[in-house]
Write a protein that holds these residues in place. Structure first.
Motif, PDB file in Angstrom:
ATOM      1  N   VAL A 167      -2.078   4.144 -11.889  1.00 42.30           N
ATOM      2  CA  VAL A 167      -2.692   3.321 -10.841  1.00 42.30           C
ATOM      3  C   VAL A 167      -3.949   2.608 -11.347  1.00 42.30           C
ATOM      4  O   VAL A 167      -4.155   1.429 -11.036  1.00 42.30           O
ATOM      5  CB  VAL A 167      -2.989   4.168  -9.585  1.00 42.30           C
ATOM      6  N   ARG A 194       0.843  -1.196   0.000  1.00 45.84           N
ATOM      7  CA  ARG A 194       0.000   0.000   0.000  1.00 45.84           C
ATOM      8  C   ARG A 194       0.874   1.240   0.000  1.00 45.84           C
ATOM      9  O   ARG A 194       1.778   1.378   0.827  1.00 45.84           O
ATOM     10  CB  ARG A 194      -0.915  -0.003   1.236  1.00 45.84           C
ATOM     11  N   PHE A 195       0.594   2.162  -0.936  1.00 48.63           N
ATOM     12  CA  PHE A 195       1.345   3.402  -1.080  1.00 48.63           C
ATOM     13  C   PHE A 195       2.848   3.116  -1.229  1.00 48.63           C
ATOM     14  O   PHE A 195       3.682   3.787  -0.618  1.00 48.63           O
ATOM     15  CB  PHE A 195       1.088   4.342   0.107  1.00 48.63           C
ATOM     16  N   THR A 228       7.540   9.659  -7.992  1.00 50.65           N
ATOM     17  CA  THR A 228       6.148   9.283  -7.723  1.00 50.65           C
ATOM     18  C   THR A 228       5.270   9.581  -8.931  1.00 50.65           C
ATOM     19  O   THR A 228       5.380  10.643  -9.543  1.00 50.65           O
ATOM     20  CB  THR A 228       5.617  10.054  -6.507  1.00 50.65           C
ATOM     21  N   ASP A 279      -2.833   2.082  -4.019  1.00 59.76           N
ATOM     22  CA  ASP A 279      -2.093   3.326  -4.204  1.00 59.76           C
ATOM     23  C   ASP A 279      -3.069   4.488  -4.307  1.00 59.76           C
ATOM     24  O   ASP A 279      -4.282   4.290  -4.468  1.00 59.76           O
ATOM     25  CB  ASP A 279      -1.205   3.260  -5.446  1.00 59.76           C
ATOM     26  N   THR A 302       1.064   8.634 -10.029  1.00 61.83           N
ATOM     27  CA  THR A 302      -0.178   7.893  -9.797  1.00 61.83           C
ATOM     28  C   THR A 302      -1.008   7.751 -11.073  1.00 61.83           C
ATOM     29  O   THR A 302      -2.112   7.196 -11.021  1.00 61.83           O
ATOM     30  CB  THR A 302      -1.032   8.590  -8.718  1.00 61.83           C
ATOM     31  N   ARG A 314       7.260   0.371 -11.374  1.00 60.09           N
ATOM     32  CA  ARG A 314       6.083  -0.294 -10.809  1.00 60.09           C
ATOM     33  C   ARG A 314       5.546  -1.420 -11.689  1.00 60.09           C
ATOM     34  O   ARG A 314       5.109  -2.457 -11.168  1.00 60.09           O
ATOM     35  CB  ARG A 314       4.990   0.734 -10.481  1.00 60.09           C
ATOM     36  N   MET A 344       3.538   3.360  -6.209  1.00 62.27           N
ATOM     37  CA  MET A 344       3.381   4.699  -6.779  1.00 62.27           C
ATOM     38  C   MET A 344       4.666   5.525  -6.672  1.00 62.27           C
ATOM     39  O   MET A 344       4.883   6.444  -7.449  1.00 62.27           O
ATOM     40  CB  MET A 344       2.229   5.444  -6.096  1.00 62.27           C
TER      41      MET A 344
END
Length: 266
Positions: free
Chosen positions: A183, A117-118, A178, A147, A180, A126, A121
């Motif tokens: 995701v 989790r988290f 980072t 994420d 997102t 990834r 990202m």
């Protein structure tokens, strides 16, 4: 797998250093909000007694504790680049591994649950990491990835809150890599890895003045203030306005949510 981001930055090294006196409190503020959602999903997916579990990015160990104390896992492997937050967690079923998930020689395989989790990202690799993790599952084992995902108000492009949040994502990307934006692709990546019963969900928690999530964002923005200003999107006055808004009864935002995706190895 490729190396670190072009910036050379790392989460926990160039931003959010674990030794910072407020870092554990910042992480735990988010955990207060997201842990019930995470553990509810893990329970619904059948995580329970006898499971061998891998917790990637174990942080301060809140999910690790749940796996040990509530789910009754047979073994929990807690993996993190910095495992200082797990000091004091003593259980014969717990194995703490201090390592970088991107280490290609790392092989901890044979899990009934792999949860992160988290984490992904913040890692430019990834997509490759999903390919790295999926083979570590036992037959019938589940991969669960969570994420951040934003659902911004399309009518707000100029408020102090919006500009500060946008500056944060820009600064995170340029500093530690980072991103997102992909995701929502996690379920597709799991399907490409041959996982079955793939699904996903998005949870957007209420952003309430004085609540734990507002405290999390306040601490995050305060810690990132120089990097936020460097983006050119905000100055110190705008950041101050955004912070005041987070503490104000006027606060009315759909804050960033947690998107979880999962799949089962046949």
């Amino acid at each position: 797998m490729t190396g670190p981001p072009a910036s050379g930055g790392h989460y926990g090294q160039d931003l959010f250093e674990p030794e910072h006196p407020q870092e554990a409190e910042r992480i735990d503020a988010a955990a207060l909000v997201y842990d019930p959602v995470t553990t509810g999903r893990l329970r619904a997916l059948g995580t329970g007694p006898g499971s061998r579990c891998l917790e990637v990015g174990a942080g301060t160990g809140t999910v690790v504790r749940w796996l040990l104390e509530e789910a009754g896992a047979a073994e929990v492997v807690a993996l993190d680049r910095d495992t200082g937050g797990l000091v004091g967690l003593a259980d014969p079923r717990l194995r703490v591994v201090t390592a970088d998930l991107r280490d290609e020689s790392l092989d901890l395989g044979g899990f009934d649950l792999i949860h992160a989790r988290f984490v992904l990202m913040h890692l430019p690799e990834r997509r490759q990491l999903v390919s790295h993790l999926a083979p570590w599952l036992n037959p019938g084992g589940r991969l669960v990835l969570g994420d951040a995902l934003e659902v911004p108000n399309p009518l707000d492009t100029a408020s102090a809150y919006r500009r500060t949040m946008d500056a944060m994502w820009q600064a995170l990307r340029s500093t530690i890599g980072t991103d997102t934006s992909d995701v929502p692709a996690y379920p597709h990546w799991m399907r490409e890895e041959g996982l079955q019963e793939v699904a996903g969900e998005l949870f957007c928690p209420p952003l309430v003045a004085g609540g734990p999530l507002a405290r999390f964002w306040s601490e995050t923005w305060n810690r990132m203030r120089p990097a936020l200003e460097e983006t050119g999107r905000v100055d110190s006055a705008a950041i101050d306005d955004a912070l005041a808004y987070l503490a104000s009864p006027r606060l009315a935002e759909l804050g960033p949510g947690l998107m979880m995706a999962w799949g089962r190895r046949p």
